[in-house]
Design a protein around this motif. Structure first.
Motif, PDB file in Angstrom:
ATOM      1  N   ALA A 130       0.765  -1.292   0.067  1.00 30.52           N
ATOM      2  CA  ALA A 130       0.055  -0.079   0.132  1.00 30.52           C
ATOM      3  C   ALA A 130       1.088   1.329   0.165  1.00 30.52           C
ATOM      4  N   PRO A 131       0.851   2.049  -1.029  1.00 31.66           N
ATOM      5  CA  PRO A 131       1.797   3.196  -1.300  1.00 31.66           C
ATOM      6  C   PRO A 131       1.763   4.334  -0.166  1.00 31.66           C
ATOM      7  N   ASP A 132       0.495   4.333   0.602  1.00 36.12           N
ATOM      8  CA  ASP A 132       0.343   5.243   1.634  1.00 36.12           C
ATOM      9  C   ASP A 132       1.186   4.720   3.015  1.00 36.12           C
ATOM     10  N   VAL A 133       1.503   3.812   3.096  1.00 41.18           N
ATOM     11  CA  VAL A 133       2.089   3.013   4.416  1.00 41.18           C
ATOM     12  C   VAL A 133       3.441   3.564   4.377  1.00 41.18           C
ATOM     13  N   VAL A 134       3.797   4.223   5.636  1.00 40.97           N
ATOM     14  CA  VAL A 134       5.394   4.782   5.641  1.00 40.97           C
ATOM     15  C   VAL A 134       6.086   3.893   6.615  1.00 40.97           C
ATOM     16  N   GLY A 135       5.371   3.280   7.722  1.00 47.18           N
ATOM     17  CA  GLY A 135       5.915   2.512   8.740  1.00 47.18           C
ATOM     18  C   GLY A 135       5.245   1.191   9.082  1.00 47.18           C
ATOM     19  N   VAL A 136       6.097   0.085   9.506  1.00 47.72           N
ATOM     20  CA  VAL A 136       5.366  -1.282   9.680  1.00 47.72           C
ATOM     21  C   VAL A 136       6.166  -1.782  10.980  1.00 47.72           C
ATOM     22  N   GLY A 137       5.649  -2.364  12.040  1.00 43.74           N
ATOM     23  CA  GLY A 137       5.879  -2.924  13.047  1.00 43.74           C
ATOM     24  C   GLY A 137       5.370  -4.232  13.146  1.00 43.74           C
ATOM     25  N   GLY A 138       6.052  -5.032  13.847  1.00 42.24           N
ATOM     26  CA  GLY A 138       5.497  -6.579  14.118  1.00 42.24           C
ATOM     27  C   GLY A 138       5.247  -6.855  15.431  1.00 42.24           C
ATOM     28  N   ARG A 139       4.871  -8.018  15.553  1.00 38.92           N
ATOM     29  CA  ARG A 139       4.437  -8.469  16.965  1.00 38.92           C
ATOM     30  C   ARG A 139       6.010  -9.140  18.082  1.00 38.92           C
ATOM     31  N   ILE A 140       5.942  -8.632  19.061  1.00 40.51           N
ATOM     32  CA  ILE A 140       7.062  -8.497  19.975  1.00 40.51           C
ATOM     33  C   ILE A 140       6.564  -9.791  20.952  1.00 40.51           C
ATOM     34  N   VAL A 141       7.107 -10.936  20.972  1.00 40.86           N
ATOM     35  CA  VAL A 141       6.552 -12.109  21.846  1.00 40.86           C
ATOM     36  C   VAL A 141       7.560 -12.072  23.215  1.00 40.86           C
ATOM     37  N   ASN A 142       6.928 -11.955  24.346  1.00 38.38           N
ATOM     38  CA  ASN A 142       7.871 -11.845  25.157  1.00 38.38           C
ATOM     39  C   ASN A 142       7.672 -13.066  26.329  1.00 38.38           C
ATOM     40  N   GLY A 143       6.737 -14.071  25.961  1.00 39.99           N
ATOM     41  CA  GLY A 143       6.482 -15.262  26.662  1.00 39.99           C
ATOM     42  C   GLY A 143       5.853 -15.232  27.901  1.00 39.99           C
ATOM     43  N   GLN A 144       4.852 -14.118  28.090  1.00 37.97           N
ATOM     44  CA  GLN A 144       4.262 -13.620  29.068  1.00 37.97           C
ATOM     45  C   GLN A 144       2.785 -14.389  29.054  1.00 37.97           C
ATOM     46  N   PRO A 145       2.087 -15.014  29.905  1.00 36.65           N
ATOM     47  CA  PRO A 145       0.801 -15.629  29.809  1.00 36.65           C
ATOM     48  C   PRO A 145      -0.181 -14.592  29.694  1.00 36.65           C
ATOM     49  N   GLY A 146      -1.174 -14.807  28.514  1.00 37.58           N
ATOM     50  CA  GLY A 146      -2.232 -14.112  28.041  1.00 37.58           C
ATOM     51  C   GLY A 146      -1.665 -12.774  27.056  1.00 37.58           C
ATOM     52  N   GLU A 147      -0.680 -12.696  27.036  1.00 39.01           N
ATOM     53  CA  GLU A 147      -0.177 -11.652  25.985  1.00 39.01           C
ATOM     54  C   GLU A 147      -0.571 -11.418  24.665  1.00 39.01           C
ATOM     55  N   THR A 148      -1.238 -12.615  23.959  1.00 43.01           N
ATOM     56  CA  THR A 148      -1.555 -12.609  22.703  1.00 43.01           C
ATOM     57  C   THR A 148      -2.992 -11.898  22.728  1.00 43.01           C
ATOM     58  N   GLU A 149      -3.753 -11.934  23.898  1.00 40.27           N
ATOM     59  CA  GLU A 149      -5.144 -11.438  23.800  1.00 40.27           C
ATOM     60  C   GLU A 149      -5.380 -10.224  24.587  1.00 40.27           C
ATOM     61  N   GLU A 150      -4.426  -9.704  25.410  1.00 40.07           N
ATOM     62  CA  GLU A 150      -4.464  -8.551  25.966  1.00 40.07           C
ATOM     63  C   GLU A 150      -4.480  -7.246  25.141  1.00 40.07           C
ATOM     64  N   GLY A 151      -5.265  -6.381  25.284  1.00 38.17           N
ATOM     65  CA  GLY A 151      -5.249  -5.137  24.410  1.00 38.17           C
ATOM     66  C   GLY A 151      -5.418  -5.179  23.187  1.00 38.17           C
ATOM     67  N   LEU A 152      -6.104  -5.991  22.567  1.00 39.88           N
ATOM     68  CA  LEU A 152      -6.117  -6.217  21.097  1.00 39.88           C
ATOM     69  C   LEU A 152      -6.967  -5.029  20.375  1.00 39.88           C
TER      70      LEU A 152
END
Length: 355
Positions: A130-152
């Motif tokens: 998408a030409p209007d996208v100037v920045g992209v970040g990814g998922r940072i996995v820390n190994g904490q319980p429930g981190e994939t669902e918190e703050g979606l």
């Protein structure tokens, strides 16, 4: 700030032909750099270059151990070793050195203690179709319980009161637009970085707002930043290589100081965002003071109505210490922010004259 919830991206990022420079700032973590480079060497898509920017002092003719680590990967990775002679607490300056040396279309940043998944680069580049996208970040996995669902629904937001949300370990199952990214896994179009003067330094203490500054300067210009949860890094949180504990009172102080400095530098000293942040922090600390006073007076009861033990009352002065640190950070942050804003403008004017 209104954010679009979904990003439609070409699932075949290599078709875009974008090249990537990966920048790794580091300080006294040669063992972690080795592991970081090992994961980058295992990528399914090879970056154009990997730039390791080392702030480890080289004294008495003794080279940094990181220099030898980088040399050991020559032939396996297109890697280069760069020096940051400013030493500890200059992570943004290391990032800036990497940007200045980078030649890729995209500049990606990875922490030395963040280890990429094999398809990380493919997934990181996908939203750039998408030409209007100037920045992209990814998922940072820390190994904490429930981190994939918190703050979606709260990933990477700048709130109206100037506070920031994180939740970069969350997996919403789709790409989402965000306001800011974390340095452990973020990337930007190089022209967009250069357009705002590159990476802005002078944020003392590691990992306190220096990476957020990069994103918010793009958002302040109405540009689009995307969180791509399929671009995954595993963050192992290496020990802080400076004096004291990473999350001690100094951290609390610089967290407040740098946050306000950042808002003033980007939005201005009289901006609504900066003023609301100050009011929010003052209200939070007024609540802490009231609570501590009630505890010391014996007016706070436990969950079953029992009087709090004396040890709980003795801990309330610790709350007051945190209040003092917070208020000190605010008091210093405002004038420092104004000073840094003037410096930023002077540097921007100088760059314009140089052109």
């Amino acid at each position: 700030m209104s954010l679009s919830p979904v990003v439609e991206a070409d699932p075949s990022p290599r078709a875009s032909g974008l090249t990537t420079s990966v920048v790794i700032p580091t300080f006294r973590r040669d063992g972690y750099v080795r592991e970081c480079l090992s994961h980058l060497a295992a990528l399914t898509a090879t970056p154009l270059e990997v730039l390791v920017v080392d702030a480890t002092p080289e004294e008495s003719g003794s080279p940094s151990p990181t220099r030898a680590v980088v040399a050991s990967f020559e032939g396996r990775l297109p890697v280069r070793y760069l020096r940051n002679e400013l030493g500890a607490g200059t992570t943004p300056e290391s990032r800036g050195i990497g940007v200045d040396e980078a030649v890729g279309d995209i500049v990606a940043f990875v922490d030395d203690d963040a280890y990429v998944a094999p398809d990380w680069l493919d997934e990181l580049l996908a939203p750039y179709s998408a030409p209007d996208v100037v920045g992209v970040g990814g998922r940072i996995v820390n190994g904490q319980p429930g981190e994939t669902e918190e703050g979606l629904d709260r990933i990477g937001r700048l709130l109206p009161d100037g506070r920031l949300t994180g939740y970069f370990a969350a997996d919403p199952g789709r790409d989402v637009d965000v306001d800011h990214l974390l340095g452990a896994c973020m990337s930007f179009r190089r022209p967009a970085l250069l357009d705002v003067g590159g990476v802005h330094g002078r944020y003392p203490f590691p990992c306190v707002c220096e990476e957020t500054d990069i994103s918010l300067r793009q958002r302040a210009r109405g540009r689009r930043i995307v969180f791509a949860p399929r671009a995954v890094v595993r963050h192992v949180s290496a020990p802080y290589a400076g004096k004291g504990d990473r999350f001690d009172r100094r951290y609390d102080y610089f967290r407040r100081r740098n946050h306000l400095v950042m808002l003033v530098r980007i939005y201005g000293p009289t901006s609504t965002t900066a003023r609301r942040f100050v009011v929010t922090v003052l209200r939070e600390n007024a609540g802490r003071i009231r609570w501590a006073a009630r505890v010391l007076a014996g007016r706070v009861r436990g969950p079953r109505g029992e009087r709090l033990h004396a040890s709980a009352r003795l801990r309330s002065p610790g709350v007051l210490a945190r209040v003092a640190v917070d208020l000190a950070g605010l008091a210093v942050g405002w004038p420092v922010g104004v000073r840094e804003l003037r410096t930023d403008r002077a540097l921007a004017a100088a760059r314009g004259e140089a052109r």
